[in-house]
Design a protein around this motif. Structure first.
Motif, PDB file in Angstrom:
ATOM      1  N   SER A   1       0.824  -1.218   0.000  1.00  0.00           N
ATOM      2  CA  SER A   1       0.000   0.000   0.000  1.00  0.00           C
ATOM      3  C   SER A   1       0.856   1.265   0.000  1.00  0.00           C
TER       4      SER A   1
ATOM      5  N   SER B   1      -2.187   2.838  -9.339  1.00  0.00           N
ATOM      6  CA  SER B   1      -2.762   2.527  -8.026  1.00  0.00           C
ATOM      7  C   SER B   1      -4.046   1.745  -8.212  1.00  0.00           C
TER       8      SER B   1
ATOM      9  N   SER C   1      -7.389  -0.353  -6.264  1.00  0.00           N
ATOM     10  CA  SER C   1      -8.175  -0.441  -5.027  1.00  0.00           C
ATOM     11  C   SER C   1      -9.399  -1.302  -5.236  1.00  0.00           C
TER      12      SER C   1
ATOM     13  N   ALA D   1     -13.549  -2.040  -3.941  1.00  0.00           N
ATOM     14  CA  ALA D   1     -14.739  -1.183  -3.917  1.00  0.00           C
ATOM     15  C   ALA D   1     -14.680  -0.261  -2.706  1.00  0.00           C
ATOM     16  N   LEU D   2     -15.174   0.960  -2.882  1.00  0.00           N
ATOM     17  CA  LEU D   2     -15.058   1.981  -1.840  1.00  0.00           C
ATOM     18  C   LEU D   2     -16.415   2.540  -1.427  1.00  0.00           C
TER      19      LEU D   2
ATOM     20  N   LYS E   1       0.838   0.971  -6.331  1.00  0.00           N
ATOM     21  CA  LYS E   1       0.302   0.996  -4.966  1.00  0.00           C
ATOM     22  C   LYS E   1      -0.945   0.122  -4.942  1.00  0.00           C
TER      23      LYS E   1
ATOM     24  N   PHE F   1      -4.037  -0.662  -2.670  1.00  0.00           N
ATOM     25  CA  PHE F   1      -4.750  -0.196  -1.478  1.00  0.00           C
ATOM     26  C   PHE F   1      -5.784  -1.217  -1.003  1.00  0.00           C
ATOM     27  N   ASN F   2      -6.062  -1.139   0.266  1.00  0.00           N
ATOM     28  CA  ASN F   2      -7.097  -1.925   0.973  1.00  0.00           C
ATOM     29  C   ASN F   2      -7.121  -3.393   0.547  1.00  0.00           C
ATOM     30  N   LEU F   3      -8.272  -3.881   0.067  1.00  0.00           N
ATOM     31  CA  LEU F   3      -8.409  -5.332  -0.123  1.00  0.00           C
ATOM     32  C   LEU F   3      -7.652  -5.870  -1.333  1.00  0.00           C
TER      33      LEU F   3
ATOM     34  N   PRO G   1      -4.447  -8.267  -0.110  1.00  0.00           N
ATOM     35  CA  PRO G   1      -4.627  -9.717   0.040  1.00  0.00           C
ATOM     36  C   PRO G   1      -5.057 -10.426  -1.240  1.00  0.00           C
TER      37      PRO G   1
END
Lengths: 205, 578
Positions: A28, A85, A87, A89-90, A131, A133-135, A138
């Protein structure tokens, strides 16, 4: 954009499945990867990193190329020195607005990425900063760790400190600059002021 | 929920509680209830802190039932911050408990004839109002601790801290959460100052012996609720991202987009944002023995909150939300998560809006009162507010007042209320909502990303400038409707992608009340609420000139993308032409 080669250490680690997560914080904060540039984001993820197309479609919901929100992964071309980058879902109205090709994409038109498919000069070696980010750490992080990421030695040192116990149990094999080594050899490495090309593979146990 | 509790505070007589039937307000809940009452009963030109203003507290339509996510409580009044109508809502236990006690609204009206502080106690035997000056200038945390000792069966508190007692325009109304912490706040617009002006320090709720509200058709209701929960759990936002990281999952992304207002909206990126991101916050909470996943009220299945412990493993605050982390963090140049959590705790204790206070401190920093990035100075400034020093009272009056007092030009407010955590130059559509919402700059006014599912306004081209105006209008309509149900707005993400989840929500309302509500009916409810709010503001003297962003958003470019706000005034004036 690439880290300096003169001080580069190549480190290949095999770790137990539980220990892979120790490396997610590196993802991240950002890392360099060496790839063939001049291709689309979709092709980079699928063809060069081996990420299944369905996984890309469902788990990567928000994408930025050089800080601009991407709507079409097929039409957005990776160039040398790009920052990519990714990511999941937000939440939030703005989270929905930044979703790729989302209904509310118009809300952030001023910072949307304009497709650059036309001037393609063909695949060539290059590097980019990524980058996760978040999920996405994993879910698709292991693909990047297998491909190899370049980071500063101090960042890896921090991982070794934070996850000392997990890695002590989970480290299965170590190669330093192509030579077999041990956890003791790893601990003896002076990582400060060095750049690391890190490969992490999860063992099957 | 078949009655209204009116608490008349004077000055013609001593405070008295009266229960009345719902009358014209039958079928209303949450924001629809508060805004209808304010619009109908409050003279628009009255002083917000005067006897003619009213404070209305209303649970949602499904609060007090077994419906998941039904625990939002609305607090409405004429706002001392904006001068217009205000509805601020919060989570916590208050909504569920108040609804189970049978009240569709509490209306606090009048003003005490003497300088006395009261507590209101409501249980199954009814409501009583008790003079209690021992609570004076008590912080919310000590207050609820004292209340719990005094009323050991109390199940929720609705209270104000010192900021509310001082009638500061950034004062909140606090609601206790599942751990009886006063950590959920109806934050915006100074609703706490109005409660303070009424002389009410705390409303103690005890629903012991009361049952869950029963639906008209229990079987259909249970089935719809089950489907609704399944929809929430299976969606990646409500089932994964929010439970794992909370709303602060947005920090890295908004920063990456260059839309993260930094150092009083001077830049769109904060270099050290990863230190205060949701990922870092969740990891810190887990490592210290707190929780990265926690619900603010019973019946919450999303669990977007958390418990933040200090370095020694002691409770410090609930998980600071994205807007709080931004306001006290990046917007003030602060990258210390512990300092931000401390600021959140102090805000909650004093009863202050975290968005307004973060924006205010950033304005003060630009004025040279403190250096950007100085976390200790920010903490000291909030403590000034809690103590009620002259500087503290200026800061506690919000960003607009602070900007005027210290001669700052870049003051990020609309209708006197500070802008939240998304720069409208990068995300122009949300700028339309900030400018035109009857509430003042408010990201949650256009939050219900369900507008397309509702079919509000028909088809629009979201990529055109006109489309942004139409989308903002439709979002505001949808949000007003969802706010009236008392459902948490976060359900909107699952509803956006899963029509069956939206249908389950409608089925829950219909089976509970024996109604035949349709998507059109929901949209119509939203329009009615917005119309009454706009009408109140017009009668309070607001014109289209109030529906504008500060001019620096049009004149100053926002790095790194170097953009300005491009939506014209004429386009903004089209938002409410439906």
């Amino acid at each position: 954009m690439a880290l300096k080669h003169s001080s580069l250490i190549e480190l290949r680690l095999t770790v137990g499945p539980q220990a892979v997560s120790c490396f997610y914080p590196l993802l991240s904060s950002g890392f360099m990867i060496r790839v063939q540039v001049g291709c689309s984001i979709h092709d980079l993820l699928r063809d060069q990193l081996g990420i299944d197309g369905k996984l890309v479609e469902t788990h990567i919901q928000t994408v930025f190329l050089n800080g601009k929100a991407v709507d079409d992964l097929h039409q957005s071309i990776i160039e040398d020195g790009c920052v990519l980058s990714l990511s999941g879902a937000l939440p939030g109205m703005v989270g929905a607005a930044f979703r790729k090709s989302g209904f509310y994409a118009g809300f952030r038109e001023a910072v949307s990425f304009r497709n650059n498919k036309a001037p393609v000069s063909g695949p060539r070696p290059g590097s980019l900063r990524v980058k996760l980010f978040n999920l996405t750490g994993p879910t698709i992080g292991p693909f990047f760790l297998r491909h190899g990421i370049e980071i500063a030695g101090t960042e890896l040192e921090e991982v070794f400190q934070t996850c000392a116990d997990t890695l002590s149990d989970g480290l299965r094999s170590v190669k330093i600059n192509g030579r077999e080594s041990t956890s003791k050899g790893l601990r003896a490495l002076d990582l400060k002021h060095r750049s690391i090309r890190l490969f992490v593979e999860a063992s099957m146990d | 929920m078949d009655k209204i509790l009116r608490i008349h505070m004077g000055p013609d007589k001593d405070p008295v509680c009266t229960e009345t039937p719902l009358g014209d307000y039958a079928g209303l809940g949450g924001r629809a209830m508060t805004s209808t009452i304010i619009s109908k009963e409050v003279p628009p030109m009255c002083h917000p802190l005067g006897a003619d203003n009213k404070l209305v507290i209303a649970p949602g339509l499904l609060s007090g039932t077994s419906a998941a996510m039904s625990g939002r409580i609305s607090v409405g009044c004429k706002s001392p911050l904006t001068g217009g109508i205000k509805e601020a809502n919060a989570g916590g236990q208050g909504s569920q408990v108040l609804a189970r006690l049978g009240y569709a609204a509490i209306i606090i009206e009048g003003k005490p004839k003497k300088d006395v502080l009261y507590k209101v106690v409501i249980d199954r035997n009814g409501a009583r109002i008790i003079e209690d000056n021992s609570l004076r200038m008590m912080g919310n945390y000590d207050l609820v601790e004292k209340i719990k000792q005094e009323y050991d069966t109390a199940t929720a508190c609705i209270s104000i801290g010192p900021a509310g007692e001082m009638k500061l325009a950034a004062a909140t109304v606090a609601i206790t959460d599942t751990d009886f912490h006063p950590a959920r706040h109806a934050g915006r617009g100074g609703v706490g100052a109005v409660m303070g002006a009424k002389g009410v320090k705390v409303i103690v709720l005890d629903d012991t012996g009361m049952k869950m509200r029963e639906p008209k058709d229990p079987e259909k209701f249970r089935a719809a609720n089950k489907k609704f929960v399944e929809g929430l759990k299976s969606h990646p936002v409500t089932g994964q991202a929010l439970p794992a990281y909370g709303t602060n999952v947005l920090t890295n992304i908004i920063n990456e987009a260059g839309a993260y207002p930094t150092k009083n909206f001077m830049w769109g990126r904060f270099d050290n944002c990863s230190r205060i991101s949701g990922e870092t916050e969740a990891e810190t909470e887990t490592r210290r023995g707190g929780k990265a996943t926690h619900g603010c009220h019973r019946g919450c299945v999303i669990q977007c909150s958390g418990i933040y412990m200090d370095k020694d493993g002691h409770y410090l605050s609930k998980q600071p939300e994205y807007e709080t982390v931004w306001a006290h963090g990046g917007n003030c140049g602060i990258d210390d998560l512990d300092a931000i959590a401390m600021l959140d705790r102090l805000d909650d204790d004093f009863g202050l809006d975290t968005i307004e206070m973060g924006a205010t401190i950033a304005v003060a920093m630009e004025a040279g009162i403190a250096e950007f990035g100085d976390a200790q100075a920010a903490i000291n400034l909030i403590k000034e507010v809690g103590k009620g020093t002259p500087l503290g009272r200026i800061l506690g009056s919000g960003a607009a007042v602070t900007g005027k007092v210290f001669g700052v030009e870049r003051v990020p407010v609309v209708k006197g209320q500070a802008l939240p955590a998304y720069d409208p130059r990068a995300v122009q559509g949300i700028g339309v909502t900030y400018a035109t919402s009857p509430m003042g700059a408010d990201h949650t006014s256009g939050y219900a990303v369900t507008a397309n599912i509702l079919g509000v306004g028909g088809k629009v081209d979201p990529l055109s400038s006109k489309g942004q105006v139409e989308l903002s209008r439709n979002l505001q309509i949808a949000t007003a409707a969802v706010d009236s149900t008392g459902m948490c707005l976060f359900i909107a993400f699952a509803v956006l992608d899963q029509p069956e989840t939206f249908q389950a929500l409608i089925d829950m309302i219909n089976s509970f009340y024996g109604m035949n509500l349709t998507a059109d009916g929901v949209a119509e409810l939203g329009k009615t609420v917005l119309k009454s709010e706009r009408d109140f503001n017009a009668r309070a003297g607001f014109t289209s000139k109030n529906d504008r962003l500060p001019e620096f958003y049009k004149k100053e470019v926002l790095p790194p993308h170097n953009v300005t706000f491009q939506v014209t005034d004429e386009e903004l004036d089209e938002v409410f032409n439906w």
